[in-house]
Write a protein that holds these residues in place. Sequence first.
Motif, PDB file in Angstrom:
ATOM      1  N   VAL A 173      19.941  31.716  49.688  1.00 27.95           N
ATOM      2  CA  VAL A 173      19.109  32.322  50.459  1.00 27.95           C
ATOM      3  C   VAL A 173      19.488  33.953  50.781  1.00 27.95           C
ATOM      4  O   VAL A 173      20.606  34.138  51.495  1.00 27.95           O
ATOM      5  CB  VAL A 173      18.436  31.623  51.713  1.00 27.95           C
ATOM      6  CG1 VAL A 173      17.661  32.376  52.612  1.00 27.95           C
ATOM      7  CG2 VAL A 173      18.124  30.313  51.413  1.00 27.95           C
ATOM      8  N   TRP A 174      18.700  35.057  50.609  1.00 25.91           N
ATOM      9  CA  TRP A 174      18.971  36.149  51.266  1.00 25.91           C
ATOM     10  C   TRP A 174      18.094  36.449  52.175  1.00 25.91           C
ATOM     11  O   TRP A 174      16.579  36.286  51.931  1.00 25.91           O
ATOM     12  CB  TRP A 174      18.626  37.385  50.227  1.00 25.91           C
ATOM     13  CG  TRP A 174      19.121  37.194  48.756  1.00 25.91           C
ATOM     14  CD1 TRP A 174      20.098  36.375  48.406  1.00 25.91           C
ATOM     15  CD2 TRP A 174      19.011  38.180  47.845  1.00 25.91           C
ATOM     16  NE1 TRP A 174      20.611  36.316  47.403  1.00 25.91           N
ATOM     17  CE2 TRP A 174      19.964  37.778  46.903  1.00 25.91           C
ATOM     18  CE3 TRP A 174      18.365  38.993  47.560  1.00 25.91           C
ATOM     19  CZ2 TRP A 174      20.111  38.449  45.571  1.00 25.91           C
ATOM     20  CZ3 TRP A 174      18.570  39.983  46.297  1.00 25.91           C
ATOM     21  CH2 TRP A 174      19.411  39.566  45.319  1.00 25.91           C
ATOM     22  N   SER A 175      18.364  36.575  53.503  1.00 23.46           N
ATOM     23  CA  SER A 175      17.717  36.818  54.899  1.00 23.46           C
ATOM     24  C   SER A 175      18.569  37.481  55.759  1.00 23.46           C
ATOM     25  O   SER A 175      19.383  37.625  55.945  1.00 23.46           O
ATOM     26  CB  SER A 175      17.571  35.144  55.261  1.00 23.46           C
ATOM     27  OG  SER A 175      17.219  35.136  56.719  1.00 23.46           O
ATOM     28  N   ALA A 176      17.261  38.180  56.436  1.00 27.69           N
ATOM     29  CA  ALA A 176      17.814  38.983  57.544  1.00 27.69           C
ATOM     30  C   ALA A 176      18.105  38.097  58.957  1.00 27.69           C
ATOM     31  O   ALA A 176      19.167  38.660  59.751  1.00 27.69           O
ATOM     32  CB  ALA A 176      16.691  39.884  58.137  1.00 27.69           C
ATOM     33  N   GLY A 177      18.089  36.933  58.823  1.00 30.87           N
ATOM     34  CA  GLY A 177      18.283  35.965  59.995  1.00 30.87           C
ATOM     35  C   GLY A 177      19.247  35.303  59.701  1.00 30.87           C
ATOM     36  O   GLY A 177      19.676  34.339  60.733  1.00 30.87           O
ATOM     37  N   GLY A 178      20.236  35.358  58.623  1.00 29.91           N
ATOM     38  CA  GLY A 178      21.357  34.556  58.487  1.00 29.91           C
ATOM     39  C   GLY A 178      22.078  35.017  57.259  1.00 29.91           C
ATOM     40  O   GLY A 178      21.921  35.916  56.699  1.00 29.91           O
ATOM     41  N   THR A 237      24.452  34.809  53.592  1.00 33.54           N
ATOM     42  CA  THR A 237      24.222  34.296  52.331  1.00 33.54           C
ATOM     43  C   THR A 237      25.360  33.184  51.996  1.00 33.54           C
ATOM     44  O   THR A 237      26.478  33.388  52.442  1.00 33.54           O
ATOM     45  CB  THR A 237      24.047  35.136  51.232  1.00 33.54           C
ATOM     46  OG1 THR A 237      23.035  36.094  51.369  1.00 33.54           O
ATOM     47  CG2 THR A 237      23.925  34.503  49.902  1.00 33.54           C
ATOM     48  N   ASP A 253      20.196  26.114  47.314  1.00 31.32           N
ATOM     49  CA  ASP A 253      19.492  27.676  46.776  1.00 31.32           C
ATOM     50  C   ASP A 253      20.216  28.314  47.731  1.00 31.32           C
ATOM     51  O   ASP A 253      20.954  28.263  48.780  1.00 31.32           O
ATOM     52  CB  ASP A 253      18.047  27.621  47.793  1.00 31.32           C
ATOM     53  CG  ASP A 253      17.255  26.422  47.256  1.00 31.32           C
ATOM     54  OD1 ASP A 253      17.296  26.215  46.030  1.00 31.32           O
ATOM     55  OD2 ASP A 253      16.118  25.871  47.912  1.00 31.32           O
TER      56      ASP A 253
END
Length: 188
Positions: A151-156, A158, A149
Amino acid sequence: MAVDITLIRAYTNGLVACSDFGVSNLVLPTNGTTPLSGDFNEVGALSEDGVTEATSQDRTDVFIWQGNALARRIPGQFVKTWTFAAAETSLVTLGVQFAGSTITQTAEGVTIAEKPPATDIRNWVLHGIDGTRAQRIVVPLGEVTERGDVVWSAGGITVYEWTLSGYLDDADNVAYRYYVDESLASGS
């Protein structure tokens, strides 16, 4: 038996590189120190987990009547994989992620007309470095057969997680390994 901590390896640097889409006939490195030709493209930074190598082989157990004992374990299907996550978004990583899609550079960046992944067998090199020691694995015929997957995340960040499967070459080898390590050299 004595313990020798100088023989413990921690590959904390290195690279993963591949040929272009559909190219699997480059002149491959035959040692662990020669620089890669310009025909190899680095995938760039990898996630902190580095590269995970896995080997699996099925076995068929054959039992005999006398004592209901195991007599043989016949080797079956063999699979060799390397899993890693590319942390850069570049033309190389997009080309591997979207194998067979039409990728076009534009004045703004890139457009991708995405298709289901095509067969994409390439030459691959995985190179790990531990100080002055190195391990280079050349995969003459490898294909990304699993994509994780994205993942688009503010915590990590891509990443593009891939599982690279090695196929047998004309000499029936799935990979070639080169260890640059004085403790393993002849005359040590």
